[in-house]
Scaffold this motif. Structure first.
Motif, PDB file in Angstrom:
ATOM      1  N   MET A  87     -28.729   3.322 -18.398  1.00  0.00           N
ATOM      2  CA  MET A  87     -29.382   2.523 -17.360  1.00  0.00           C
ATOM      3  C   MET A  87     -28.884   1.083 -17.441  1.00  0.00           C
ATOM      4  SD  MET A  87     -33.249   4.000 -18.019  1.00  0.00           S
ATOM      5  CE  MET A  87     -34.031   2.750 -17.061  1.00  0.00           C
ATOM      6  N   PRO A  88     -28.691   0.421 -16.307  1.00  0.00           N
ATOM      7  CA  PRO A  88     -28.356  -1.006 -16.348  1.00  0.00           C
ATOM      8  C   PRO A  88     -29.470  -1.789 -17.059  1.00  0.00           C
ATOM      9  CG  PRO A  88     -28.031  -0.105 -14.147  1.00  0.00           C
ATOM     10  CD  PRO A  88     -28.735   0.940 -14.948  1.00  0.00           C
ATOM     11  N   GLN A  89     -29.082  -2.765 -17.871  1.00  0.00           N
ATOM     12  CA  GLN A  89     -30.044  -3.503 -18.686  1.00  0.00           C
ATOM     13  C   GLN A  89     -31.156  -4.150 -17.845  1.00  0.00           C
ATOM     14  OE1 GLN A  89     -30.006  -3.466 -22.159  1.00  0.00           O
ATOM     15  NE2 GLN A  89     -32.050  -4.264 -21.841  1.00  0.00           N
ATOM     16  N   ASP A  90     -30.810  -4.672 -16.680  1.00  0.00           N
ATOM     17  CA  ASP A  90     -31.838  -5.306 -15.851  1.00  0.00           C
ATOM     18  C   ASP A  90     -32.892  -4.291 -15.394  1.00  0.00           C
ATOM     19  OD1 ASP A  90     -29.814  -4.163 -14.178  1.00  0.00           O
ATOM     20  OD2 ASP A  90     -30.498  -5.369 -12.487  1.00  0.00           O
ATOM     21  N   VAL A 159     -29.597   2.224 -22.891  1.00  0.00           N
ATOM     22  CA  VAL A 159     -30.721   3.161 -22.873  1.00  0.00           C
ATOM     23  C   VAL A 159     -30.406   4.266 -21.871  1.00  0.00           C
ATOM     24  CG1 VAL A 159     -33.173   3.422 -22.280  1.00  0.00           C
ATOM     25  CG2 VAL A 159     -32.399   1.402 -23.539  1.00  0.00           C
ATOM     26  N   HIS A 160     -30.543   5.515 -22.324  1.00  0.00           N
ATOM     27  CA  HIS A 160     -30.333   6.665 -21.449  1.00  0.00           C
ATOM     28  C   HIS A 160     -31.604   7.025 -20.686  1.00  0.00           C
ATOM     29  CE1 HIS A 160     -27.057   7.253 -24.372  1.00  0.00           C
ATOM     30  NE2 HIS A 160     -26.420   7.745 -23.325  1.00  0.00           N
ATOM     31  N   LYS A 161     -32.753   6.797 -21.345  1.00  0.00           N
ATOM     32  CA  LYS A 161     -33.999   7.321 -20.796  1.00  0.00           C
ATOM     33  C   LYS A 161     -35.167   6.523 -21.354  1.00  0.00           C
ATOM     34  CE  LYS A 161     -36.566  11.708 -21.035  1.00  0.00           C
ATOM     35  NZ  LYS A 161     -36.451  13.109 -21.454  1.00  0.00           N
ATOM     36  N   MET A 178     -46.015   4.426 -10.321  1.00  0.00           N
ATOM     37  CA  MET A 178     -45.170   4.040 -11.453  1.00  0.00           C
ATOM     38  C   MET A 178     -43.685   4.070 -11.071  1.00  0.00           C
ATOM     39  SD  MET A 178     -47.258   6.104 -14.415  1.00  0.00           S
ATOM     40  CE  MET A 178     -45.994   5.954 -15.650  1.00  0.00           C
ATOM     41  N   ARG A 179     -43.287   5.030 -10.285  1.00  0.00           N
ATOM     42  CA  ARG A 179     -41.863   5.161  -9.947  1.00  0.00           C
ATOM     43  C   ARG A 179     -41.455   4.388  -8.694  1.00  0.00           C
ATOM     44  NH1 ARG A 179     -39.774   9.850  -6.195  1.00  0.00           N
ATOM     45  NH2 ARG A 179     -41.471   9.719  -4.741  1.00  0.00           N
ATOM     46  N   GLU A 180     -42.411   3.948  -7.914  1.00  0.00           N
ATOM     47  CA  GLU A 180     -42.129   3.358  -6.601  1.00  0.00           C
ATOM     48  C   GLU A 180     -41.018   2.295  -6.605  1.00  0.00           C
ATOM     49  OE1 GLU A 180     -42.047   2.840  -2.635  1.00  0.00           O
ATOM     50  OE2 GLU A 180     -43.077   4.448  -3.709  1.00  0.00           O
ATOM     51  N   PRO A 181     -41.045   1.280  -7.482  1.00  0.00           N
ATOM     52  CA  PRO A 181     -39.994   0.256  -7.415  1.00  0.00           C
ATOM     53  C   PRO A 181     -38.591   0.781  -7.770  1.00  0.00           C
ATOM     54  CG  PRO A 181     -41.846  -0.491  -8.763  1.00  0.00           C
ATOM     55  CD  PRO A 181     -42.062   0.961  -8.479  1.00  0.00           C
ATOM     56  N   PHE A 182     -38.524   1.966  -8.371  1.00  0.00           N
ATOM     57  CA  PHE A 182     -37.254   2.471  -8.901  1.00  0.00           C
ATOM     58  C   PHE A 182     -36.782   3.771  -8.248  1.00  0.00           C
ATOM     59  CE2 PHE A 182     -39.958   0.491 -12.117  1.00  0.00           C
ATOM     60  CZ  PHE A 182     -39.254  -0.687 -12.294  1.00  0.00           C
ATOM     61  N   LYS A 183     -37.541   4.258  -7.277  1.00  0.00           N
ATOM     62  CA  LYS A 183     -37.257   5.574  -6.719  1.00  0.00           C
ATOM     63  C   LYS A 183     -35.879   5.678  -6.068  1.00  0.00           C
ATOM     64  CE  LYS A 183     -39.466   4.912  -2.258  1.00  0.00           C
ATOM     65  NZ  LYS A 183     -40.541   5.298  -1.400  1.00  0.00           N
ATOM     66  N   THR A 185     -33.186   3.804  -7.133  1.00  0.00           N
ATOM     67  CA  THR A 185     -32.133   3.365  -8.054  1.00  0.00           C
ATOM     68  C   THR A 185     -32.067   4.170  -9.348  1.00  0.00           C
ATOM     69  OG1 THR A 185     -33.662   1.691  -8.922  1.00  0.00           O
ATOM     70  CG2 THR A 185     -32.090   0.970  -7.249  1.00  0.00           C
ATOM     71  N   LEU A 186     -33.158   4.807  -9.732  1.00  0.00           N
ATOM     72  CA  LEU A 186     -33.176   5.576 -10.977  1.00  0.00           C
ATOM     73  C   LEU A 186     -33.657   6.996 -10.699  1.00  0.00           C
ATOM     74  CD1 LEU A 186     -34.826   3.000 -13.421  1.00  0.00           C
ATOM     75  CD2 LEU A 186     -32.416   3.670 -13.317  1.00  0.00           C
ATOM     76  N   SER A 187     -33.276   7.895 -11.567  1.00  0.00           N
ATOM     77  CA  SER A 187     -33.770   9.260 -11.508  1.00  0.00           C
ATOM     78  C   SER A 187     -35.089   9.303 -12.255  1.00  0.00           C
ATOM     79  CB  SER A 187     -32.732  10.201 -12.148  1.00  0.00           C
ATOM     80  OG  SER A 187     -33.202  11.514 -12.120  1.00  0.00           O
ATOM     81  N   CYS A 188     -36.180   9.462 -11.534  1.00  0.00           N
ATOM     82  CA  CYS A 188     -37.520   9.444 -12.125  1.00  0.00           C
ATOM     83  C   CYS A 188     -38.087  10.857 -12.085  1.00  0.00           C
ATOM     84  CB  CYS A 188     -38.414   8.491 -11.370  1.00  0.00           C
ATOM     85  SG  CYS A 188     -37.806   6.804 -11.267  1.00  0.00           S
ATOM     86  N   MET A 189     -38.357  11.431 -13.242  1.00  0.00           N
ATOM     87  CA  MET A 189     -38.867  12.796 -13.339  1.00  0.00           C
ATOM     88  C   MET A 189     -40.322  12.775 -13.715  1.00  0.00           C
ATOM     89  SD  MET A 189     -36.111  14.462 -12.905  1.00  0.00           S
ATOM     90  CE  MET A 189     -34.417  13.989 -12.859  1.00  0.00           C
ATOM     91  N   PHE A 190     -41.096  13.697 -13.156  1.00  0.00           N
ATOM     92  CA  PHE A 190     -42.500  13.847 -13.540  1.00  0.00           C
ATOM     93  C   PHE A 190     -42.703  15.270 -13.985  1.00  0.00           C
ATOM     94  CE2 PHE A 190     -46.908  14.986 -12.242  1.00  0.00           C
ATOM     95  CZ  PHE A 190     -47.537  14.268 -13.234  1.00  0.00           C
TER      96      PHE A 190
END
Length: 190
Positions: A87-90, A159-161, A178-183, A185-190
């Motif tokens: 994941m990008p550090q930011d 960081v991978h995860k 929880m995932r809304e700001p990142f949906k 840009t990132l792969s968010c699994m539930f």
């Protein structure tokens, strides 16, 4: 002709006791003897799949570990990392800061350690079952535990995860928030 068999761990490769049955073990070893390559594909880190690969003799049959939901692919034979996506550090910083708004336990892999902010605050409820999720994750993935006073300031490495745990009912109610700001840009699994 079958060239490879891809296997998830929990409920696929292993039974409800997280064990490979003797029948499954024999069938998969036989498949490898016939030249079929085994690939263990899991959301777990590489450390969490190696034990199963070793039981299956995958290092002697050119097997592959696909860990972190595809974020890292490792050749079992020589431990060469073929794919390594972090994941990008930011975004790591943003996710960890965002998670502070929720009643969750973020966990980060760091070498041989599973890093959390409080190793004693791991009890969660999953339906009728209560268990220590930090202990569970560290034991199933062969991690030692480490505390960081603040994961945001501690996590300045690839960081991978980011694993985030909480009571199942709480996650059910808040996972989308929880995932809304990142949906996007990132792969968010539930």
């Amino acid at each position: 002709m079958i060239k490879a068999i891809l296997l998830d761990i929990d409920g696929t490769l292993t039974n409800s006791e997280k064990k490979i049955t003797p029948k499954t073990l024999a069938a998969l070893k036989h498949a490898q003897d016939k030249g079929i390559i085994l690939v263990i594909a899991s959301g777990r880190p590489t450390r969490g799949v190696v034990q199963y690969g070793n039981l299956l003799d995958m290092p002697y049959h050119h097997g592959l570990y696909v860990a972190y939901n595809g974020g890292r692919v490792t050749d079992c034979e020589n431990q060469e990392v073929l794919v390594d996506i972090t994941m990008p550090q930011d975004l790591v910083t943003a996710v960890l800061k965002h998670m502070k708004k929720f009643d969750v336990i973020p966990m980060i892999a760091y070498g041989e350690y599973l890093v959390v902010e409080n190793v004693f605050a791991g009890m969660i409820h999953d339906g009728d079952r209560e268990f220590n999720v930090i202990e569970y994750e560290s034991r199933c993935c062969d991690y030692r535990l480490m505390e960081a006073k603040d994961l945001v300031s501690f996590t300045n490495f690839p960081v991978h995860k980011i694993l985030t745990a909480a009571d199942s009912s709480y996650l059910q109610a808040h996972w989308q928030e929880m995932r809304e700001p990142f949906k996007d840009t990132l792969s968010c699994m539930f």
